[in-house]
Each structure stands twice: as structure tokens, then as C-alpha cells.
Design an enzyme around this catalytic site. Sequence first.
Site, mmCIF file in Angstrom:
data_model
loop_
_atom_site.group_PDB
_atom_site.id
_atom_site.type_symbol
_atom_site.label_atom_id
_atom_site.label_comp_id
_atom_site.label_asym_id
_atom_site.label_seq_id
_atom_site.Cartn_x
_atom_site.Cartn_y
_atom_site.Cartn_z
ATOM 1 N N ASN A 18 0.849 -1.190 0.000
ATOM 2 C CA ASN A 18 0.000 0.000 0.000
ATOM 3 C C ASN A 18 0.885 1.239 0.000
ATOM 4 O O ASN A 18 2.053 1.180 0.382
ATOM 5 C CB ASN A 18 -0.843 0.032 1.280
ATOM 6 N N LYS A 65 -6.582 2.633 -4.428
ATOM 7 C CA LYS A 65 -6.349 1.982 -3.129
ATOM 8 C C LYS A 65 -5.893 2.991 -2.077
ATOM 9 O O LYS A 65 -6.300 2.931 -0.911
ATOM 10 C CB LYS A 65 -5.312 0.864 -3.297
ATOM 11 N N ASN A 113 -7.129 3.415 1.813
ATOM 12 C CA ASN A 113 -6.234 3.277 2.961
ATOM 13 C C ASN A 113 -6.174 4.564 3.787
ATOM 14 O O ASN A 113 -6.020 4.518 5.007
ATOM 15 C CB ASN A 113 -4.814 2.900 2.520
ATOM 16 N N ASN A 117 -6.808 2.965 7.432
ATOM 17 C CA ASN A 117 -5.667 2.480 8.225
ATOM 18 C C ASN A 117 -5.355 3.315 9.464
ATOM 19 O O ASN A 117 -5.230 2.780 10.564
ATOM 20 C CB ASN A 117 -4.430 2.348 7.328
ATOM 21 N N ASN A 147 -10.752 -7.807 10.010
ATOM 22 C CA ASN A 147 -9.297 -7.607 9.903
ATOM 23 C C ASN A 147 -8.789 -6.489 10.809
ATOM 24 O O ASN A 147 -9.448 -5.475 11.029
ATOM 25 C CB ASN A 147 -8.888 -7.299 8.450
ATOM 26 N N GLU A 201 3.150 2.941 8.067
ATOM 27 C CA GLU A 201 3.210 3.459 6.684
ATOM 28 C C GLU A 201 2.532 4.834 6.567
ATOM 29 O O GLU A 201 2.126 5.209 5.470
ATOM 30 C CB GLU A 201 2.553 2.448 5.727
#
Length: 310
Positions: free
Chosen positions: A103, A185, A189, A193, A253, A268
Site C-alpha cells: 500500500n 487503493k 487506505n 488504516n 481484519n 506506513e
Amino acid sequence: MKIVVVGPGAMGLLLYGLLSKTRHEVLVLDKNPARAALLAKNGIRIEGLMNAKFADVQITTDATAGRDADFWFVCVKSYDTKSVIRAISSHVGAQGFIVSFQNGAGNVELLSDAFGESRVVLAVTNLGATLTEEGVSRYAGEGDVILGRADGSLGAELKTLRELFQKTKLAVKLSRDIHAVLWSKLIINAGINAVAAVTRLTNGRIMAYEGSRRIAEGAITEAHKVAKRKRIKLLYDDVLAKAESVCEATAENVSSMLADVLRKKPTEIDAINGAIVRQAQSLGIKTPVNALLVDLIKTIESSYAQEVEV
Ligand SMILES: NC(=O)C1=CN([C@@H]2O[C@H](COP(=O)(O)OP(=O)(O)OC[C@H]3O[C@@H](n4cnc5c(N)ncnc54)[C@H](OP(=O)(O)O)[C@@H]3O)[C@@H](O)[C@H]2O)C=CC1
Ligand SMILES: CC(C)(CO)C(=O)C(=O)O
């Protein structure tokens, strides 16, 4: 065909498990000799949506073992991309292609500088996986794979990869537009995230609370504004609906950034929300929600030693 999976973490182990259905040769490349020895002895396990144990795993810390490989699947966090380049660059053969499952922004550029644009593929996926212990990955969310090549061409290798993923029963698509693949994506994210890492919620719960939902939607809307100004053509029409569907599909998840925070590791954030903020600044767009998430995660990352214990 021979594939090297670089990084025996949540995603690398899951890919190993999925690839086992294809009967191709798969080698795992680790950087940690003690862990490599442990996985060679105990094998690899996938739990959750797939229940399987793999003994006799080919795993090494010596990248020369991959010199005849056709594909190198890079499954490390963005902050480790440079270390992978250092480890493998002199061992990737003339036939070898680099496929980044990572990612965030910046990985394709680093890999292209090292290997050449025509040899780098970006594989974005909404699969969800969590490392529960060394050698064990919990497959916690279904997702597709979208492949784009850094030079924009489709080429025989992309078609080979498509066939490979079709054998694993994953939905797979090819795109000529790597920016579309990356940003489609990145935006998702940006919403999931960091919010998961701050709230410590699984993906499915982020949209269930009014506050976390508002922050996630704010970060996504800002990131979308940046993508629109850059004239990026996304692979879906409704960004908020897409984020919601990824949260549903990966409900159980632990997002990869929350996994880092729980293990008190770097994150990240620079490659995800940080990239949105930097791009927005250069375009004169305000992204206060993403900037706030960057500040919060950077504070968390740099203060693990000072956390209050209960
Ligand atoms: N987990 C998920 O659900 C998803 C993850 N992704 C992306 O996939 C990428 C990988 O994520 P994830 O699997 O969760 O991360 P993990 O942290 O679980 O796994 C990364 C693994 O790579 C190892 N590693 C680091 N540097 C090297 C190196 N030079 N050589 C070999 N191994 C190395 C790490 O070791 P150590 O821990 O010892 O440093 C770790 O075992 C990230 O970019 C993530 O954003 C994408 C979609 C979903
Ligand atoms: C798809 C998702 C959100 C799965 O958790 C992911 O990409 C990640 O955790 O990094």
C-alpha cells in the site's frame, strides 16, 4: 514458474498459502535468520477464510536462491522497500519481474529506479490479513487483485500473473493506468488504516461509530479531492461506498497500520496520509483531517516507550 515471496508477514504468508493451489515453486525470502529457521522447522499456517498448514516451506535469508525466479512478490511495509532493494537487486535475473503488493505512494518509484519501469508491477489488493504469531496469518477479508505495470503496458507478464491469480480463485483485473490503480487503493487506505490505528478498531467497526466514520469519510473526501485535481481516473465511481464495502469485506481484519501500532513498530503513515498531505500542499488544497491523522500516528509511533501502562 518460480516465485519469491519477500517478507513472511501477514500478506506474504497469505500469498504463499494462496499460491500453494497453483503448484508453482514458491520460495520465501526473510531477513531474519532465526525466524527463517523457525518457519522452516514449524511450517506456515493460514487460518480464518482458509485453514491450511504447510510443512516443508522453502525459506531463506539468502536472495541468491531466487536468481532464477520469474516473479519477486514484495510484501514488506513501505518503510522497508529500500532494504528489500538492497537485498535483492544483484540477484534478480534478466527474466525476473518485481511485483509490489504494498500500500501507499512511493514504492513503485523506488522499485522502478532500481529495476526499470518495465520490470515493475503494482498489485493492489483489498485482501485482509493479520499476522497472529510468526508463521501464522489470519485470512480475514476477501478481496480482488488489480495489476498495473509501471510503464503502463500490459505485456505478457501481466497476463501470466492474471492466470496465476485466476488459479488461486481471486478476482483479478489488469489496468493500463497505474496511477488509477495506486490512487484507487491509496484513498481507501487513507480512510481506514490510520483511523483503525488510532481507535484500535477492526475495519468492520470503523464505520459503525459516528466519530470514527466521520473522520474516515473526511480523510477519504480530502484524498479524493486531491486525486480529482490530479485528474486521476479512479477504478470505481463512489469513493465512500467503496470504502464502506472494503470495511465490510474485511470486517474482522486488524488493518496493517493497527498491526504495526500493536507491535510498537513504525507505520506506513508517510506513504499513505502523509502522501495525501504532501500532494495536497503542492496543489494548494487543504487536507486538515489527513494532517491531523499524520500528527496523531507520528506521535504514537515516536512515543511507544512512554505509553501509560494500566
Ligand atoms: N495486512 C493486510 O491486510 C494488507 C497489507 N497490505 C500491504 O502489504 C504490505 C505488507 O503488509 P503486511 O504483510 O501486513 O506487513 P507485515 O509487517 O505483517 O509483514 C512484513 C514482513 O516483511 C518482513 N521484512 C521487512 N523487511 C524485509 C526484508 N528486507 N526482507 C525480507 N523480509 C522483510 C518483516 O519482518 P519484521 O516484522 O521482522 O520487520 C515482516 O515479516 C504493506 O505495504 C501493506 O500495506 C495490503 C493489503 C492488505
Ligand atoms: C484492505 C485493508 C484495509 C485491509 O485491512 C488494507 O489494505 C490494510 O490493512 O492495509
